[in-house]
Design an enzyme around this catalytic site. Sequence first.
Site, mmCIF file in Angstrom:
data_model
loop_
_atom_site.group_PDB
_atom_site.id
_atom_site.type_symbol
_atom_site.label_atom_id
_atom_site.label_comp_id
_atom_site.label_asym_id
_atom_site.label_seq_id
_atom_site.Cartn_x
_atom_site.Cartn_y
_atom_site.Cartn_z
ATOM 1 N N SER A 93 0.830 -1.205 0.000
ATOM 2 C CA SER A 93 0.000 0.000 0.000
ATOM 3 C C SER A 93 0.864 1.255 0.000
ATOM 4 C CB SER A 93 -0.905 0.008 1.231
ATOM 5 O OG SER A 93 -1.573 1.245 1.365
ATOM 6 N N TYR A 129 -2.140 5.652 -5.320
ATOM 7 C CA TYR A 129 -3.201 6.638 -5.477
ATOM 8 C C TYR A 129 -2.609 7.818 -6.252
ATOM 9 C CZ TYR A 129 -5.898 4.228 -1.835
ATOM 10 O OH TYR A 129 -6.604 3.308 -1.109
ATOM 11 N N THR A 151 -5.123 2.179 -7.943
ATOM 12 C CA THR A 151 -6.453 2.065 -7.339
ATOM 13 C C THR A 151 -7.362 3.140 -7.924
ATOM 14 O OG1 THR A 151 -5.620 1.114 -5.287
ATOM 15 C CG2 THR A 151 -7.752 2.222 -5.190
ATOM 16 N N LYS A 196 -6.832 -1.502 -10.323
ATOM 17 C CA LYS A 196 -7.524 -2.147 -9.194
ATOM 18 C C LYS A 196 -8.817 -1.404 -8.877
ATOM 19 C CE LYS A 196 -6.858 -3.403 -4.314
ATOM 20 N NZ LYS A 196 -7.978 -2.634 -3.726
ATOM 21 N N HIS A 221 -12.728 -2.764 -2.986
ATOM 22 C CA HIS A 221 -12.029 -2.149 -1.856
ATOM 23 C C HIS A 221 -12.446 -2.805 -0.539
ATOM 24 C CE1 HIS A 221 -9.436 1.595 -1.719
ATOM 25 N NE2 HIS A 221 -9.489 1.264 -0.438
#
Length: 393
Positions: free
Chosen positions: A110, A135, A161, A244, A268
């Site tokens: 992440s 992100y 994402t 994703k 998510h």
Amino acid sequence: MDYTNEPVCIKDIEKIAQRVMPGGAWGYYNSGANDEQTKTDNESAFDSYRLHPRMLRDVSKITTHTTVLGQKVRTPLGIAPCALHKLAHADGEAATSRAAAKHGSIMILSTYSTTSLEKVIAQGDGTTQYWMQLYVYQDRHVSETIVRRAEKAGFKAIVLTVDAPMLGRRLVDARNKFNPPPHLRLENFMDPNVVNGTGYAPDLAKSENETFGATFGANGDQSLSWANGISWLKSITKLPIIVKGVLTAEDTQLAIDHKCAGVIVSNHGGRQLDGALSTIDALPQVVEAANDKIEVYMDGGIRKGSDIFKALALGARAVFVARPVLWGLAYKGEQGAFIALDLLQKELELAMMLTGTTQVSEIDESYVYTPVNRWVRHSRRQPGQPRKLLAKL
């Protein structure tokens, strides 16, 4: 019910984790958006699919080796990205990384890791694949810096994402007024020369970039689109791009059109749009639209090896889990994370043996009974015209 022996399934580890974790941390990991319908469906939907086993086959040798992005992996079970592993255990993502290396598949890190990406990949064994979740921020230089660091460190893919232009409304976190403990650092937003240096101390004052990263809800780029996002990302990295958060055939086709390397069917963990399809229910339309032109992966709701088998049978090349690994971390650090992965791995191998399959390539939809016409979607109603049936799922 309490047990005196080691956990024997993921549900056992979940119960232990709930018992040992602080309430705010447990709520952050476990909560879904709004009424948590989608979070609940992610797990329960697997029960609507039944297995079709074949008998009297030689299953004396089982292998789960497969390929992902052309690279060999020992198993199609990997670790999905999740923020703040140090909420579960002081060793955080470093412990998860060591468990991933021992397990032998893929770890997606992440952006909101509490351990720097360089430290995480350094815990690998040189054969483990690491992918970097990303992100995109209004200040794209912040995102670009993370991408370039990941590529330099040896990460093999960027996982973009796309289902979070704004954070979903998670009622448990709102009720708990949850904020990460102040001693936890978002190390991917810090100067790598500082955070990876020998003199680094977690009590350093938070930098402007780290504070910026901690306010994603305000700083995420809500203008991000297929047209302006993928091309920009391709301009700053040579790494394959995996999208994703895809749940539909339409977005799968767009991922193909923009020459992405893969899509992860994901909602998510039920933490964004409540009421969206469970990922196992969305998977078939994505696989059909992909038509072998793009790799399809899946996360969400996987708690048993038979869940993995069902996802593979419906066309996923690999699956990823987050909460089970976090529960394992809370239970026993690196060892607990590995135990969670190993339980799922052994259950997958058992499911393969009992269905008469010996390798991942043999697992297809002929081994699964699928529910018929659970969901129906129509076109927009036009005056004076009947609605057109668009899809039966």
